[in-house]
Motif scaffolding. Structure first.
Motif, short mmCIF file in Angstrom:
data_model
loop_
_atom_site.label_atom_id
_atom_site.label_comp_id
_atom_site.label_asym_id
_atom_site.label_seq_id
_atom_site.Cartn_x
_atom_site.Cartn_y
_atom_site.Cartn_z
N THR A 57 1.03 -1.20 0.39
CA THR A 57 -0.15 -0.07 -0.02
C THR A 57 0.80 1.55 -0.24
O THR A 57 1.63 0.90 0.69
CB THR A 57 -0.72 -0.17 1.02
OG1 THR A 57 -1.42 -1.01 1.04
CG2 THR A 57 -1.32 1.69 1.14
N ILE A 58 0.86 2.34 -0.85
CA ILE A 58 1.22 3.14 -0.98
C ILE A 58 0.15 4.70 -0.49
O ILE A 58 -0.59 4.18 -0.88
CB ILE A 58 1.33 3.87 -2.58
CG1 ILE A 58 3.00 2.75 -2.89
CG2 ILE A 58 2.68 5.05 -2.58
CD1 ILE A 58 3.08 3.11 -4.34
N GLU A 79 7.50 -6.19 -10.93
CA GLU A 79 7.74 -7.69 -10.42
C GLU A 79 6.21 -8.17 -10.27
O GLU A 79 6.84 -9.23 -9.59
CB GLU A 79 8.82 -7.13 -9.47
CG GLU A 79 10.09 -6.59 -9.87
CD GLU A 79 11.08 -5.89 -8.45
OE1 GLU A 79 10.66 -6.80 -7.42
OE2 GLU A 79 11.92 -6.24 -8.95
N GLY A 80 5.33 -8.15 -10.65
CA GLY A 80 3.93 -8.60 -10.33
C GLY A 80 3.63 -8.67 -8.84
O GLY A 80 2.96 -8.95 -8.57
N ARG A 81 3.79 -7.29 -8.21
CA ARG A 81 3.10 -7.28 -7.18
C ARG A 81 2.13 -6.14 -6.94
O ARG A 81 1.57 -5.85 -8.01
CB ARG A 81 4.50 -6.27 -6.48
CG ARG A 81 5.59 -6.28 -5.99
CD ARG A 81 5.73 -7.70 -5.66
NE ARG A 81 7.41 -8.38 -5.23
CZ ARG A 81 8.22 -8.66 -5.53
NH1 ARG A 81 7.15 -10.07 -4.26
NH2 ARG A 81 8.91 -9.47 -5.32
N LYS A 82 1.47 -6.77 -5.80
CA LYS A 82 0.12 -6.19 -5.76
C LYS A 82 0.09 -4.56 -5.30
O LYS A 82 0.66 -4.48 -3.44
CB LYS A 82 -1.02 -7.12 -5.40
CG LYS A 82 -1.21 -8.51 -5.50
CD LYS A 82 -2.11 -9.19 -4.76
CE LYS A 82 -1.87 -10.47 -5.15
NZ LYS A 82 -2.65 -11.08 -3.98
N VAL A 83 -0.25 -4.11 -5.25
CA VAL A 83 -0.68 -2.38 -5.25
C VAL A 83 -2.26 -1.43 -4.46
O VAL A 83 -2.58 -1.68 -5.60
CB VAL A 83 0.59 -1.81 -6.13
CG1 VAL A 83 0.75 -0.28 -5.78
CG2 VAL A 83 2.20 -2.04 -6.60
N THR A 84 -2.14 -1.42 -3.98
CA THR A 84 -3.06 -0.69 -3.73
C THR A 84 -2.05 1.19 -3.16
O THR A 84 -1.53 1.62 -2.74
CB THR A 84 -3.74 -1.36 -2.16
OG1 THR A 84 -4.07 -2.03 -2.52
CG2 THR A 84 -4.88 0.53 -1.78
N LEU A 85 -3.26 1.82 -4.63
CA LEU A 85 -2.44 3.64 -3.84
C LEU A 85 -3.23 4.74 -3.33
O LEU A 85 -4.94 4.72 -3.34
CB LEU A 85 -2.37 4.78 -5.43
CG LEU A 85 -1.97 5.54 -5.46
CD1 LEU A 85 -1.05 5.76 -4.75
CD2 LEU A 85 -1.73 6.01 -6.78
N LEU A 86 -3.00 4.81 -1.93
CA LEU A 86 -4.32 5.87 -1.04
C LEU A 86 -3.72 7.60 -1.75
O LEU A 86 -2.55 7.15 -1.61
CB LEU A 86 -4.26 5.21 -0.10
CG LEU A 86 -4.55 4.03 0.63
CD1 LEU A 86 -4.10 3.76 2.18
CD2 LEU A 86 -6.24 3.75 0.72
N ILE A 124 -7.50 5.33 -4.43
CA ILE A 124 -8.20 5.68 -3.38
C ILE A 124 -8.09 7.01 -2.35
O ILE A 124 -7.14 7.20 -1.40
CB ILE A 124 -8.46 4.39 -2.79
CG1 ILE A 124 -8.26 3.27 -3.36
CG2 ILE A 124 -9.68 4.54 -1.53
CD1 ILE A 124 -8.59 1.95 -2.75
N GLU A 125 -9.44 8.11 -2.05
CA GLU A 125 -8.64 8.72 -1.39
C GLU A 125 -8.79 8.79 0.12
O GLU A 125 -9.79 7.38 0.30
CB GLU A 125 -10.02 9.69 -1.82
CG GLU A 125 -9.86 10.85 -2.97
CD GLU A 125 -9.39 11.98 -2.35
OE1 GLU A 125 -8.52 12.12 -1.08
OE2 GLU A 125 -9.36 13.65 -3.38
N VAL A 126 -8.33 8.54 0.65
CA VAL A 126 -7.48 8.37 1.65
C VAL A 126 -8.53 8.13 2.93
O VAL A 126 -9.34 7.59 3.21
CB VAL A 126 -6.65 8.58 2.29
CG1 VAL A 126 -6.59 10.11 3.06
CG2 VAL A 126 -6.21 8.07 3.77
#
Length: 372
Positions: free
Chosen positions: A58-59, A83-90, A119-121
């Motif tokens: 999560t970033i 690299e195939g990572r799952k990333v979530t952006l807040l 995603i708005e935090v």
């Protein structure tokens, strides 16, 4: 006749100063970006992704304007996805007016082609953590990164990743009488119980790594490079940074604290900020009208009252002059040249004038560079 330009909303305005007036423009020099920084950031992203394994990274991207932080964000996200990572952006934007901030960060993410949905935090799902509601995406992530711009701040001293944690909406918290103390408490709890990494840029300098390491680096750079000694002056005229920073009075008022020690007692602090969206939030307006308020709103209003005891404040903005005068006893002007004319009328042509076109340093009289 020297001419100075200031960002004003989405445009620029200028001011001409007679040559016989003693004047100094405070220089703001950005550091050169290290040649190998992008390779180092890719390696850093690889390490974070490796620690996360098959879990989520999560970033939290804390936005203030279109600057180097967006390029950093794009580079890190691309590196993780490759690299195939799952990333979530807040995303958060606590330094900006809510409406202008939301619009600006959305446009910037689109222009920089950030390849994950943001995603708005404040709209993210919250779960209870030791009695405090916190973003589920942040709490349950296998690895966490905060990306932001660090800079001087007129009330908090600095605006960096610790302030983003407390003020950006990641945690639902109640602020007490001391906002800085609340920021400190949130940071200490978050860093010990939900460890995270940080990437932040300060005027072109990029710091990254474990949170406490970066915190120490940021404090050192802010103190040694972004606090600027100046000679005595009666007047400083400073730009508010343009859109979206100067969209409301609420978002720009902290600059008074940034500038208060740059002029002698009885001197004038002049700020050029469009404020096209008006005074600010309803809560801020109620604090202005009734007194009190919470958090930064209360501290900003108290700051103005404190500074006005031995200095003058004036604004060039689109705000009605009567409102500025009645609510805060601040003089208002339509254009910067009128503000300069007012300064000359107060202090004569013998006045000593400072110019700061961008509010990215803190000028302080009679201070040696590096002095605490």
């Amino acid at each position: 006749m020297p001419e100075y330009w200031f960002r004003y909303g989405v445009t620029e305005v200028s001011m001409e100063v007679p040559e016989e007036v003693s004047q100094r423009k405070i220089g703001v020099k950005e550091a050169e970006i290290a040649e190998n920084i992008w390779r180092e950031l890719r390696s850093f992203a690889h390490e974070v992704g490796r620690d996360a394994g098959a879990g989520q990274v999560t970033i939290l991207y804390d936005h203030v304007e279109e600057d180097l932080s967006l390029s950093i964000l794009r580079h890190v996200v691309d590196s993780l996805i490759d690299e195939g990572r799952k990333v979530t952006l807040l995303i958060s934007h606590w330094r900006l007016p809510p409406k202008a901030g939301a619009e600006h960060v959305k446009d910037c993410l689109k222009r920089h082609s950030i390849p994950v949905k943001a995603i708005e935090v404040g709209e993210s799902e919250k779960v209870s953590f030791h009695g405090i509601a916190v973003s589920k995406e942040f709490l349950e992530a296998s690895a966490r990164i905060i990306i932001t711009t660090s800079e001087v701040h007129g009330i908090l001293g600095k605006a960096s990743f610790e302030e983003a944690l407390a003020l950006g909406g990641l945690f639902d918290i109640e602020f007490g009488d001391d906002v800085k103390e609340t920021v400190k408490d949130v940071y200490e709890r978050a860093s010990s119980e939900t460890p995270f990494n940080v990437i932040t840029q300060l005027n072109g300098r990029i710091c990254f790594g474990e949170a406490e390491k970066v915190r120490r680096e940021v404090s050192k750079i802010l103190e040694e490079e972004l606090v600027v000694p100046v000679e005595d002056a009666e007047v400083i005229i400073a730009g508010g940074g343009g859109y979206p920073r100067d969209s409301t009075l609420q978002s720009i008022l902290h600059l008074i604290g940034l500038l208060r020690e740059s002029v002698v007692e009885g001197g004038l602090i002049g700020i050029i900020a469009e404020c096209r969206e008006g005074l600010g939030s309803r809560e801020f307006l109620e604090a202005l009208l009734r007194g009190g308020g919470r958090g930064l709103d209360r501290e900003a209003i108290e700051l103005v009252k404190d500074v006005m005891e031995n200095r003058r404040i004036a604004f060039t903005s689109t705000l009605p002059k009567t409102i500025l005068k009645d609510l805060l006893n601040i003089r208002g002007f339509d254009v910067p040249q009128e503000l300069l004319t007012y300064s000359l009328r107060l202090y004569g042509k013998g006045l000593r004038l400072l110019i700061l076109d961008r509010p990215v340093v803190k000028p302080i009289r009679g201070r040696r560079s590096g002095q605490s």
